[in-house]
Write an enzyme that holds these catalytic residues in place. Sequence first.
Site, PDB file in Angstrom:
ATOM      1  N   SER A  69       2.078  -0.827  -0.515  1.00  0.00           N
ATOM      2  CA  SER A  69       2.271  -1.540   0.754  1.00  0.00           C
ATOM      3  C   SER A  69       3.719  -1.618   1.208  1.00  0.00           C
ATOM      4  O   SER A  69       4.311  -2.703   1.294  1.00  0.00           O
ATOM      5  CB  SER A  69       1.649  -2.919   0.638  1.00  0.00           C
TER       6      SER A  69
ATOM      7  N   ARG B 212      11.391   3.188   3.280  1.00  0.00           N
ATOM      8  CA  ARG B 212      12.315   2.134   2.845  1.00  0.00           C
ATOM      9  C   ARG B 212      11.515   1.082   2.087  1.00  0.00           C
ATOM     10  O   ARG B 212      10.308   0.966   2.253  1.00  0.00           O
ATOM     11  CB  ARG B 212      13.015   1.477   4.043  1.00  0.00           C
TER      12      ARG B 212
ATOM     13  N   ASP C  84      -1.827  -1.355   2.489  1.00  0.00           N
ATOM     14  CA  ASP C  84      -2.796  -2.464   2.342  1.00  0.00           C
ATOM     15  C   ASP C  84      -3.504  -2.812   3.657  1.00  0.00           C
ATOM     16  O   ASP C  84      -4.670  -3.222   3.664  1.00  0.00           O
ATOM     17  CB  ASP C  84      -2.146  -3.719   1.722  1.00  0.00           C
TER      18      ASP C  84
HETATM   19  C1  BGC Z   1       5.362  -3.470   4.418  1.00  0.00           C
HETATM   20  C2  BGC Z   1       4.004  -2.987   4.878  1.00  0.00           C
HETATM   21  C3  BGC Z   1       2.903  -3.844   4.298  1.00  0.00           C
HETATM   22  C4  BGC Z   1       3.179  -5.317   4.575  1.00  0.00           C
HETATM   23  C5  BGC Z   1       2.116  -6.238   4.003  1.00  0.00           C
HETATM   24  C6  BGC Z   1       5.493  -4.961   4.665  1.00  0.00           C
HETATM   25  O1  BGC Z   1       6.684  -5.422   4.116  1.00  0.00           O
HETATM   26  O2  BGC Z   1       6.374  -2.798   5.098  1.00  0.00           O
HETATM   27  O3  BGC Z   1       3.811  -1.633   4.518  1.00  0.00           O
HETATM   28  O4  BGC Z   1       1.681  -3.470   4.860  1.00  0.00           O
HETATM   29  O5  BGC Z   1       4.422  -5.673   4.057  1.00  0.00           O
HETATM   30  O6  BGC Z   1       2.010  -6.121   2.628  1.00  0.00           O
END
Ligand code: BGC
Length: 517
Positions: A156, A171, A209
């Site tokens: 995620s 990142r 996610d």
């Molecule tokens: C990330 C996402 C992720 C979200 C929830 C963010 O910091 O960049 O990719 O879906 O958090 O977990």
Amino acid sequence: MSLLEEARQVAAEFDYTAQDVNKGVKEFIRQMDEGLQKNGTSMSQIPTYVTSVPNGTEKGLYLAVDLGGTNFRVCSIQLHGNTTFSLTQSKVAIPRDLMTAKKAQELFSFLAKQIETFLKTHHNDHFEAHHERRKAMSPSENFTDDELFQLGFTFSFPVHQIGINKGTLIRWTKGFDIEDAVGKDVCELLQKEIDALHLPVKVAALVNDTVGTLMARSYTSPGKTGTLLGGIFGTGTNGAYVEKLDRVTKLSTFSGSTDYDKSTGHMIVNTEWGSFDNQMTVLPNTPYDTALDAESVNPGIQMFEKRVSGMFLGEILRRALLALTQKKECQLFKDENSSSNDIHSTTTIAEDSMLYKQWGIDTSFLSIVQEDASAGYRITRQTLSRDLGVDAASIEDAEAVKTLVAAIGKRSARLSAVAIGAVILSTGKMDDSTQGNIAKQENNEVDEENVIDIGVDGSLVEYYPGFEEYIREALREIEGIGEKGEKRVRIGIAKDGSGVGAALIALVAGSAEKPGR
Ligand code: BGC
């Protein structure tokens, strides 16, 4: 000025009016559009190559792992094919030092070890049988895909997805910071460590996610309406939604797979809305937000997330409280004759109080305070003592803390509504309504055909009292949605969404005619 008045004044800095909400929605839609057209925009709008959502008939046994917040989860999922599933899972907290390790391998080998432990504990027969086979095989021989557990990897963080099980890390977010992993294919990093342990596992799908949540909600959600959006409001925040394929114009210039099913005319897009408006054209700002950002590992990035998600709300509150205590004339936590206990005593802040430590306040603190309706705010005062080392806080202290908590939580939910509202409007869902069941409409009921289904997950929506109601209030204020439109929005928790969703995508990746074990 009384303490409560002071607290109200700070709370007012978090006001986010109906006008702000509408301005936010317009800009959000603009940034969504921009992200569909070109690379390198504030909101990444990442094509996922997932072009359909499940309908509940999918079957099979799959593995899934989930990395993206405080915990690492390993699970196996049996999809029963009738919209239900069974799930076995284990969860470990990710050691803090691994979040900022020097080498990616340190983190990924830890993950592979957890998969090994899980297999030994829950699927030992299968695991042992493979070990025996491995020993009998020549070193050049490999397992076939059929002999392996297909694993969906929920990762995620923003990833430039190149194919269904290939993607390079753009990142880190949420406090992770391992420079060595940036730009690398995270599936390969995991597969390498799995292979080093000779585990019978193939990383078959890479899933954000939010995409998992969208898939899982679609698999389980009642009725025939497909889900529009999967949203996470937890440690971080983000959303993935079903977009028309021909609107994802940057696909033609995107260095990704061209091998995906185009027949559905749709593709799930991972918005990465945590980085909405990094340029700060419409996002609200307070001195506490500014300081939080400046001292974070990624200043200037994830500016929306830093105002919305669980990882940050506690820190915003901490900074606001600290500023009040540091004001000479403000009485917060300074009562010399606090009558909140039976005995009168002086309020004290422990020297090593978490109030003085960056990230010292957890979002669960906000949930507890928001919920507290006990006499004299006993629970808030106890929690202040337990979590922050503030002893003998007065009722006025508790009221002040509650005022700030409510303001920060409400702003977070209203910003969340901006994201949800923008996705609903930009996909034209509000215009989609069919004539449907007139009788139901006249009765002010929403009929199934016109439901706009949204799956959500994360500690904030799940545990922060009133979060959804705050969202709904703001949705009603959005031009183009209003009272009537808001009623059509069905928000449902997609519990374990990332696990089930990853399994579903692993299934799609392995193709439907070759079901899992
Ligand atoms: C990330 C996402 C992720 C979200 C929830 C963010 O910091 O960049 O990719 O879906 O958090 O977990």
